[in-house]
Design an enzyme around this catalytic site. Sequence first.
Site, PDB file in Angstrom:
ATOM      1  N   SER A  58       0.802  -1.229   0.000  1.00 33.90           N
ATOM      2  CA  SER A  58       0.000   0.000   0.000  1.00 33.90           C
ATOM      3  C   SER A  58       0.832   1.275   0.000  1.00 33.90           C
ATOM      4  CB  SER A  58      -0.932   0.020   1.217  1.00 33.90           C
ATOM      5  OG  SER A  58      -0.187  -0.112   2.418  1.00 33.90           O
TER       6      SER A  58
ATOM      7  N   HIS B 179      -0.412   4.380   7.468  1.00 34.30           N
ATOM      8  CA  HIS B 179       0.299   4.956   6.326  1.00 34.30           C
ATOM      9  C   HIS B 179       0.789   6.376   6.576  1.00 34.30           C
ATOM     10  CE1 HIS B 179      -2.616   1.928   4.774  1.00 34.30           C
ATOM     11  NE2 HIS B 179      -1.523   1.518   4.150  1.00 34.30           N
TER      12      HIS B 179
ATOM     13  N   ASP C 100      -3.117   7.925   8.285  1.00 32.43           N
ATOM     14  CA  ASP C 100      -4.035   7.088   9.056  1.00 32.43           C
ATOM     15  C   ASP C 100      -3.197   6.301  10.061  1.00 32.43           C
ATOM     16  OD1 ASP C 100      -2.897   4.973   7.618  1.00 32.43           O
ATOM     17  OD2 ASP C 100      -4.594   4.734   6.272  1.00 32.43           O
TER      18      ASP C 100
END
Length: 378
Positions: free
Chosen positions: A43, A335, A332
Amino acid sequence: MAPATFFFIILLVNFLATITNSCSGSRPKSSPEFPAILIFGDSTVDTGNNNYIQTLFKGNHYPYGKDFEGHVPTGRFSNGKLVPDLIASMLKIKDTVPPFFHPKLSDKDILTGVSFASAGSGFDELTTAASGVISFSNQIHYFKEYLARLERIVGEKQAKKIVGRALVIVAAGTNDFVFNFFDIPTRKLEFNISGYQDFVLKRLISYIEELYDNGCRRIAVSGLPPIGCLPIQRSTQLWKDRSCVEDQNMGAKTYNHKLERVLAKTQAKLPGTKVVYVDIYQPLFDMINHPDKYGYEETKRGCCGTGLIEAGPICNVLTPTCHEASKYMFWDSIHPSEATYKYLAQYLKEEVLPKLTTNHSQNIAHVHDYFVEIGKKN
């Protein structure tokens, strides 16, 4: 000066300029050192592939993309751009790196590179078994499809040149340890931490060799971050004031030491290849411990919601966010924010990329000093 003499000088200058431009030929000053960028991983480098597959691991909803151009969610798990986008822009390759799965991928996109990364992915096949995201082995499968399309556009010979000079970034591994060892200890039934590190590294090296077999020659491989300092991992330590999980950080550090050594050995086995270790642990750890140097007000929680557990589907349009994301190290609970990615991209450009184009050693020395200097400038 006589008009005829002046006219002759003008003609001579124009002629010499033409000759100079002709001699520069195939090496115009505007051409980038890297003609394309190719991205594999999780991600942290997925620019939107998960938008087009059946999985819960998606960042295609607000407030993701809050500070991206147009304030739109793109599938990137951050408030703005990721390292691949920032590096591609710095190198004047393109402004952003599109996901390979984008349905309107143009020939120009193919020529200058794409991301094959998938949020939730890792080197261990078990990591993606239940999530439906794109495993690393499948990312290489799609890379081969990309190669076939590239050859159709420019021919086999030119395609090999593009891929051989492309910047290849590999960034994964965190999900392997979080999903399979630290939080859901499935692999603990088979391995101790050292054994699992060796297992993951063996998978990684097999993928690098496969990339090499398919023409990649300039490969930057990211190590692990301080996993125990991710906000979501801190949240398991509520009874300890959400301090970093030290055994997880130690596991990441020992993995990184092994990775740096094994990459040096791998490069020695692959003729004509640069395989460079990218230390992201020290830069991120320095940000965590010296937030003032980087202009951060918060490094222990994310900007989205409480910042303790929100990520993916539970960081959504109904979730409040902090006022200024650039003051937060994390977007978040997992990340980094775009501000953090900007520091990492600058480090990559100045300290790592030169090693892919020169005979510099692979020793990542002076990383801490480099970030001390960055801190002084901010």
